[in-house]
Design a protein around this motif. Structure first.
Motif, PDB file in Angstrom:
ATOM      1  N   PRO A  33       0.807  -1.231   0.000  1.00 37.79           N
ATOM      2  CA  PRO A  33       0.000   0.000   0.000  1.00 37.79           C
ATOM      3  C   PRO A  33       0.837   1.276   0.000  1.00 37.79           C
ATOM      4  CG  PRO A  33      -0.903  -1.553   1.562  1.00 37.79           C
ATOM      5  CD  PRO A  33       0.395  -2.124   1.090  1.00 37.79           C
ATOM      6  N   LEU A  34       1.872   1.334   0.794  1.00 34.10           N
ATOM      7  CA  LEU A  34       2.725   2.526   0.808  1.00 34.10           C
ATOM      8  C   LEU A  34       3.415   2.720  -0.537  1.00 34.10           C
ATOM      9  CD1 LEU A  34       4.054   4.882   2.343  1.00 34.10           C
ATOM     10  CD2 LEU A  34       5.876   3.286   2.969  1.00 34.10           C
ATOM     11  N   SER A  35       3.878   1.645  -1.129  1.00 35.60           N
ATOM     12  CA  SER A  35       4.551   1.737  -2.424  1.00 35.60           C
ATOM     13  C   SER A  35       3.597   2.232  -3.503  1.00 35.60           C
ATOM     14  CB  SER A  35       5.114   0.374  -2.828  1.00 35.60           C
ATOM     15  OG  SER A  35       6.020  -0.084  -1.862  1.00 35.60           O
ATOM     16  N   VAL A  36       2.401   1.698  -3.533  1.00 35.29           N
ATOM     17  CA  VAL A  36       1.419   2.125  -4.527  1.00 35.29           C
ATOM     18  C   VAL A  36       1.065   3.595  -4.315  1.00 35.29           C
ATOM     19  CG1 VAL A  36      -0.984   1.811  -5.284  1.00 35.29           C
ATOM     20  CG2 VAL A  36       0.492  -0.174  -4.936  1.00 35.29           C
TER      21      VAL A  36
ATOM     22  N   TYR B  36       4.045   5.773  -5.574  1.00 36.40           N
ATOM     23  CA  TYR B  36       4.118   5.786  -7.036  1.00 36.40           C
ATOM     24  C   TYR B  36       2.957   6.583  -7.642  1.00 36.40           C
ATOM     25  CZ  TYR B  36       8.030   2.631  -7.862  1.00 36.40           C
ATOM     26  OH  TYR B  36       9.284   2.084  -7.943  1.00 36.40           O
ATOM     27  N   ALA B  37       1.752   6.401  -7.125  1.00 36.13           N
ATOM     28  CA  ALA B  37       0.590   7.118  -7.663  1.00 36.13           C
ATOM     29  C   ALA B  37       0.745   8.626  -7.463  1.00 36.13           C
ATOM     30  CB  ALA B  37      -0.687   6.619  -6.999  1.00 36.13           C
ATOM     31  N   ALA B  38       1.178   9.032  -6.283  1.00 36.68           N
ATOM     32  CA  ALA B  38       1.359  10.462  -6.012  1.00 36.68           C
ATOM     33  C   ALA B  38       2.448  11.049  -6.901  1.00 36.68           C
ATOM     34  CB  ALA B  38       1.702  10.674  -4.543  1.00 36.68           C
ATOM     35  N   PHE B  39       3.513  10.299  -7.109  1.00 34.99           N
ATOM     36  CA  PHE B  39       4.609  10.791  -7.951  1.00 34.99           C
ATOM     37  C   PHE B  39       4.167  10.894  -9.406  1.00 34.99           C
ATOM     38  CE2 PHE B  39       8.519  10.460 -10.407  1.00 34.99           C
ATOM     39  CZ  PHE B  39       9.322  11.386  -9.756  1.00 34.99           C
ATOM     40  N   MET B  40       3.460   9.884  -9.890  1.00 38.68           N
ATOM     41  CA  MET B  40       3.071   9.871 -11.300  1.00 38.68           C
ATOM     42  C   MET B  40       2.025  10.936 -11.617  1.00 38.68           C
ATOM     43  SD  MET B  40       3.295   5.898 -12.322  1.00 38.68           S
ATOM     44  CE  MET B  40       3.237   6.204 -14.068  1.00 38.68           C
ATOM     45  N   ARG B  41       1.219  11.327 -10.611  1.00 34.11           N
ATOM     46  CA  ARG B  41       0.277  12.421 -10.825  1.00 34.11           C
ATOM     47  C   ARG B  41       1.000  13.727 -11.093  1.00 34.11           C
ATOM     48  NH1 ARG B  41      -2.354  10.983  -6.039  1.00 34.11           N
ATOM     49  NH2 ARG B  41      -3.601   9.181  -6.534  1.00 34.11           N
ATOM     50  N   GLY B  42       2.190  13.871 -10.559  1.00 38.47           N
ATOM     51  CA  GLY B  42       2.954  15.095 -10.747  1.00 38.47           C
ATOM     52  C   GLY B  42       3.766  15.140 -12.029  1.00 38.47           C
TER      53      GLY B  42
ATOM     54  N   VAL C  10      10.988   4.195  -2.363  1.00 36.63           N
ATOM     55  CA  VAL C  10      10.297   2.952  -2.031  1.00 36.63           C
ATOM     56  C   VAL C  10      11.299   1.883  -1.592  1.00 36.63           C
ATOM     57  CG1 VAL C  10       8.983   1.029  -3.030  1.00 36.63           C
ATOM     58  CG2 VAL C  10       8.266   3.377  -3.434  1.00 36.63           C
ATOM     59  N   ILE C  11      12.425   1.804  -2.270  1.00 38.16           N
ATOM     60  CA  ILE C  11      13.446   0.815  -1.900  1.00 38.16           C
ATOM     61  C   ILE C  11      13.965   1.087  -0.490  1.00 38.16           C
ATOM     62  CG2 ILE C  11      15.814   0.052  -2.379  1.00 38.16           C
ATOM     63  CD1 ILE C  11      15.124   0.332  -5.372  1.00 38.16           C
ATOM     64  N   ILE C  12      14.265   2.337  -0.186  1.00 33.71           N
ATOM     65  CA  ILE C  12      14.811   2.673   1.136  1.00 33.71           C
ATOM     66  C   ILE C  12      13.785   2.413   2.227  1.00 33.71           C
ATOM     67  CG2 ILE C  12      15.587   4.566   2.614  1.00 33.71           C
ATOM     68  CD1 ILE C  12      16.952   5.735   0.099  1.00 33.71           C
ATOM     69  N   LEU C  13      12.560   2.914   2.061  1.00 32.41           N
ATOM     70  CA  LEU C  13      11.548   2.736   3.105  1.00 32.41           C
ATOM     71  C   LEU C  13      11.185   1.270   3.310  1.00 32.41           C
ATOM     72  CD1 LEU C  13       9.176   5.747   2.354  1.00 32.41           C
ATOM     73  CD2 LEU C  13      10.847   5.519   4.198  1.00 32.41           C
ATOM     74  N   THR C  14      11.045   0.541   2.218  1.00 33.65           N
ATOM     75  CA  THR C  14      10.710  -0.879   2.322  1.00 33.65           C
ATOM     76  C   THR C  14      11.860  -1.667   2.938  1.00 33.65           C
ATOM     77  OG1 THR C  14       9.281  -0.687   0.397  1.00 33.65           O
ATOM     78  CG2 THR C  14       9.973  -2.894   1.015  1.00 33.65           C
ATOM     79  N   SER C  15      13.073  -1.371   2.532  1.00 37.25           N
ATOM     80  CA  SER C  15      14.233  -2.091   3.069  1.00 37.25           C
ATOM     81  C   SER C  15      14.381  -1.875   4.566  1.00 37.25           C
ATOM     82  CB  SER C  15      15.511  -1.641   2.367  1.00 37.25           C
ATOM     83  OG  SER C  15      15.443  -1.910   1.002  1.00 37.25           O
ATOM     84  N   VAL C  16      14.247  -0.640   5.002  1.00 40.73           N
ATOM     85  CA  VAL C  16      14.375  -0.350   6.438  1.00 40.73           C
ATOM     86  C   VAL C  16      13.264  -1.040   7.211  1.00 40.73           C
ATOM     87  CG1 VAL C  16      14.232   1.480   8.165  1.00 40.73           C
ATOM     88  CG2 VAL C  16      15.645   1.793   6.148  1.00 40.73           C
ATOM     89  N   SER C  17      12.056  -0.981   6.688  1.00 42.01           N
ATOM     90  CA  SER C  17      10.930  -1.614   7.376  1.00 42.01           C
ATOM     91  C   SER C  17      11.100  -3.128   7.471  1.00 42.01           C
ATOM     92  CB  SER C  17       9.639  -1.278   6.647  1.00 42.01           C
ATOM     93  OG  SER C  17       8.558  -1.905   7.259  1.00 42.01           O
TER      94      SER C  17
ATOM     95  N   PHE D 130      16.169  10.140  -2.567  1.00 47.04           N
ATOM     96  CA  PHE D 130      15.250   9.920  -1.459  1.00 47.04           C
ATOM     97  C   PHE D 130      14.349  11.122  -1.208  1.00 47.04           C
ATOM     98  CE2 PHE D 130      14.372   9.705   3.165  1.00 47.04           C
ATOM     99  CZ  PHE D 130      13.596   8.568   3.146  1.00 47.04           C
ATOM    100  N   LEU D 131      14.900  12.294  -1.072  1.00 48.09           N
ATOM    101  CA  LEU D 131      14.113  13.478  -0.758  1.00 48.09           C
ATOM    102  C   LEU D 131      13.178  13.840  -1.903  1.00 48.09           C
ATOM    103  CD1 LEU D 131      13.530  15.545   1.356  1.00 48.09           C
ATOM    104  CD2 LEU D 131      15.319  16.973   0.415  1.00 48.09           C
ATOM    105  N   LYS D 132      13.638  13.719  -3.140  1.00 50.27           N
ATOM    106  CA  LYS D 132      12.783  14.007  -4.292  1.00 50.27           C
ATOM    107  C   LYS D 132      11.562  13.106  -4.288  1.00 50.27           C
ATOM    108  CE  LYS D 132      16.572  14.964  -7.386  1.00 50.27           C
ATOM    109  NZ  LYS D 132      17.202  14.516  -8.613  1.00 50.27           N
ATOM    110  N   GLY D 133      11.755  11.847  -3.974  1.00 46.24           N
ATOM    111  CA  GLY D 133      10.641  10.905  -3.971  1.00 46.24           C
ATOM    112  C   GLY D 133       9.696  11.113  -2.819  1.00 46.24           C
ATOM    113  N   MET D 134      10.199  11.555  -1.679  1.00 47.85           N
ATOM    114  CA  MET D 134       9.343  11.754  -0.519  1.00 47.85           C
ATOM    115  C   MET D 134       8.411  12.938  -0.693  1.00 47.85           C
ATOM    116  SD  MET D 134       9.585   9.471   1.761  1.00 47.85           S
ATOM    117  CE  MET D 134       8.885  10.250   3.185  1.00 47.85           C
ATOM    118  N   VAL D 135       8.855  13.993  -1.327  1.00 48.55           N
ATOM    119  CA  VAL D 135       8.032  15.193  -1.464  1.00 48.55           C
ATOM    120  C   VAL D 135       7.333  15.265  -2.825  1.00 48.55           C
ATOM    121  CG1 VAL D 135       9.418  16.504   0.160  1.00 48.55           C
ATOM    122  CG2 VAL D 135       9.945  16.640  -2.263  1.00 48.55           C
ATOM    123  N   ALA D 136       7.438  14.220  -3.615  1.00 52.05           N
ATOM    124  CA  ALA D 136       6.908  14.277  -4.979  1.00 52.05           C
ATOM    125  C   ALA D 136       5.401  14.511  -5.014  1.00 52.05           C
ATOM    126  CB  ALA D 136       7.246  12.985  -5.716  1.00 52.05           C
ATOM    127  N   GLY D 137       4.656  13.858  -4.163  1.00 57.13           N
ATOM    128  CA  GLY D 137       3.209  14.022  -4.200  1.00 57.13           C
ATOM    129  C   GLY D 137       2.715  15.201  -3.392  1.00 57.13           C
TER     130      GLY D 137
END
Length: 141
Positions: A17-20, A23-29, A64-71, A131-138
């Motif tokens: 769910p977090l990954s989707v 990705y959805a928030a990033f692709m909307r931008g 997504v790779i960083i957050l999923t890997s840490v989790s 990492f930062l670009k992906g976190m604030v993308a949406g």
């Protein structure tokens, strides 16, 4: 129970769910004009996907790779409840067992904890520029 595949399926399902969402928030931008320009230039749908869209997804993929890997790396409860055999346990319960067996040997406990942090730290250092670009993308419109 006591299989890597069972744990992998559970971990993938919990992280999906977090990954989707990311990705959805990033692709909307992403501007649709870039895809349209590729089509006008003669690129097929497959070429547009692989040569235009996928390269633009690098920041969110790194996030997504960083957050999923840490989790997943820090997953404790799943390993304790599902992976009961010491042969298939993940790193967190293994270190917990090691620290409990060492008693008051804080040096060994600190070394074990440090060893468990190194792979995630290396992954973050390699992927930090995205990492930062992906976190604030949406978050920005």
């Amino acid at each position: 129970m006591n299989t890597y595949w069972g744990a992998i399926v559970i971990m993938v399902v919990t992280q999906l769910p977090l990954s989707v969402f990311l990705y959805a928030a990033f692709m909307r931008g992403l501007p649709i004009a870039i895809e349209e320009a590729a089509t006008v230039d003669g690129a097929s749908t497959t070429q547009t996907l692989f040569q235009v869209v996928f390269p633009m997804l690098k920041p969110v993929t790194a996030t997504v790779i960083i957050l999923t890997s840490v989790s997943i790396w820090n997953e404790y409860a799943l390993s304790v409840f599902v992976l009961r055999s010491p042969d298939v346990r993940t790193i967190a319960p293994t270190i917990s067992t090691f620290v409990a067996s060492q008693g008051s040997n804080l040096g060994a406990a600190a070394a074990a904890a440090l060893i468990s942090v190194v792979p995630v730290l290396l992954a973050y250092l390699v992927l930090q520029r995205y990492f930062l670009k992906g976190m604030v993308a949406g978050a920005e419109k």
